[in-house]
Design an enzyme around this catalytic site. Structure first.
Site, short mmCIF file in Angstrom:
data_model
loop_
_atom_site.label_atom_id
_atom_site.label_comp_id
_atom_site.label_asym_id
_atom_site.label_seq_id
_atom_site.Cartn_x
_atom_site.Cartn_y
_atom_site.Cartn_z
N ALA A 30 -16.90 -11.67 25.48
CA ALA A 30 -16.79 -12.52 24.35
C ALA A 30 -15.34 -12.50 23.99
O ALA A 30 -14.99 -12.72 22.78
CB ALA A 30 -17.49 -12.08 23.17
N ASN B 267 -19.68 -4.36 24.27
CA ASN B 267 -19.03 -4.84 25.58
C ASN B 267 -17.84 -5.10 25.39
O ASN B 267 -16.84 -5.02 26.34
CB ASN B 267 -20.14 -5.96 26.24
N HIS C 252 -13.57 -10.90 16.35
CA HIS C 252 -13.07 -9.73 17.59
C HIS C 252 -11.55 -10.03 17.37
O HIS C 252 -10.83 -10.92 17.52
CB HIS C 252 -13.63 -10.12 18.99
#
Length: 258
Positions: A114, A181, A211
């Site tokens: 991602a 992850n 993020h």
């Protein structure tokens, strides 16, 4: 190409559809015995039951599946693509996968998941990387089923940002196997699991997963942010993570790749 998949969840469904749209063939789906459905001839429960002519296998099922199936797949000579990057925070598993890949003359390809900017970190570490930090923000519901529930009442958060983890990427990946992850991918691209700083936040004022990467070094500095959407049929699965698995496959087998 003829490909195998591990898993049948939201990410596996997206990847399967995208592969078929690109003219590839899904030749087998590897599942635990209890998950196999009657009348589904492509579903198998053991690595030895996979077809001999697979070009690669794509893991869409998480850390446990990578640990359970990954070494045997690689040792058999079949290359493997995975989005379960955080599983490599387990030193023993990391070494086992590496040894299996060498034995089978295969490769374990880590999809970016991602996050982006990993190519910048990989280039920057050729010089000197002084500091890499990753901050992950999700709506409170995105942290359900994680250790965040031990310190926060996720159902009652109505506003504000609530940090619930601060530590290394290794600590984050091991404690949050379904949520970190991205932290692991940043670590592997940059300064490693133990030098990458991570903060995880439940933010009641956002609706997307955010993020952020910050890095400083000989190259200069970078700040990268992405607001990621989830897959429509699973709010806990990143759409970009599913897309990255297909992208990694194409990068791996194309004659010219970036």
């Amino acid at each position: 190409m003829k490909l195998g998949l591990i898993g049948k969840g939201a990410i596996a469904h997206y990847v399967s559809t995208a592969l078929e749209e690109r003219g590839h063939v899904v030749g087998a789906v590897l599942l635990r015995e209890r998950s196999i459905e009657r009348g589904q001839p492509l579903q198998v429960a053991a690595v030895q039951d996979l077809p001999d002519d697979l070009d690669a296998v794509i893991d869409c099922a998480g850390h446990t599946a990578l640990a359970y199936y990954g070494p045997d797949i690689l040792a058999s000579g079949i290359s493997l693509i995975t989005v379960s990057v955080g599983a490599l925070a387990d030193i023993r598993l990391h070494e086992e996968l590496e040894a299996a890949a060498r034995h089978g003359k295969a490769r374990l390809h880590l999809a970016s998941g991602a996050i982006g900017a990993l190519d910048c970190l990989q280039a920057a570490r050729i010089g000197r990387l002084d500091r890499v930090t990753y901050t992950g923000r999700k709506p409170p519901g995105g942290w359900k089923g994680s250790p965040a529930e031990a310190s926060l009442d996720l159902d009652r958060l109505q506003s504000g940002a609530w940090p619930h983890f601060k530590g290394t990427a290794r600590e984050a990946a091991l404690a949050y196997p379904k949520n970190a992850n991205v932290a692991a991918a940043v670590a592997l691209a940059g300064v490693g699991f133990d030098a990458t700083e991570v903060q995880l936040i439940a933010d009641a004022d956002i609706t997307e997963n955010i993020h952020q990467i910050e890095a400083e070094g000989e190259f200069g500095s970078l700040r990268f942010e992405i607001k990621g959407r989830s897959l429509p049929n699973n709010p806990r699965s990143s759409a970009l993570a599913a897309m990255s698995a297909v992208s990694k496959l194409e990068q791996t087998f194309q004659p010219i790749a970036i």
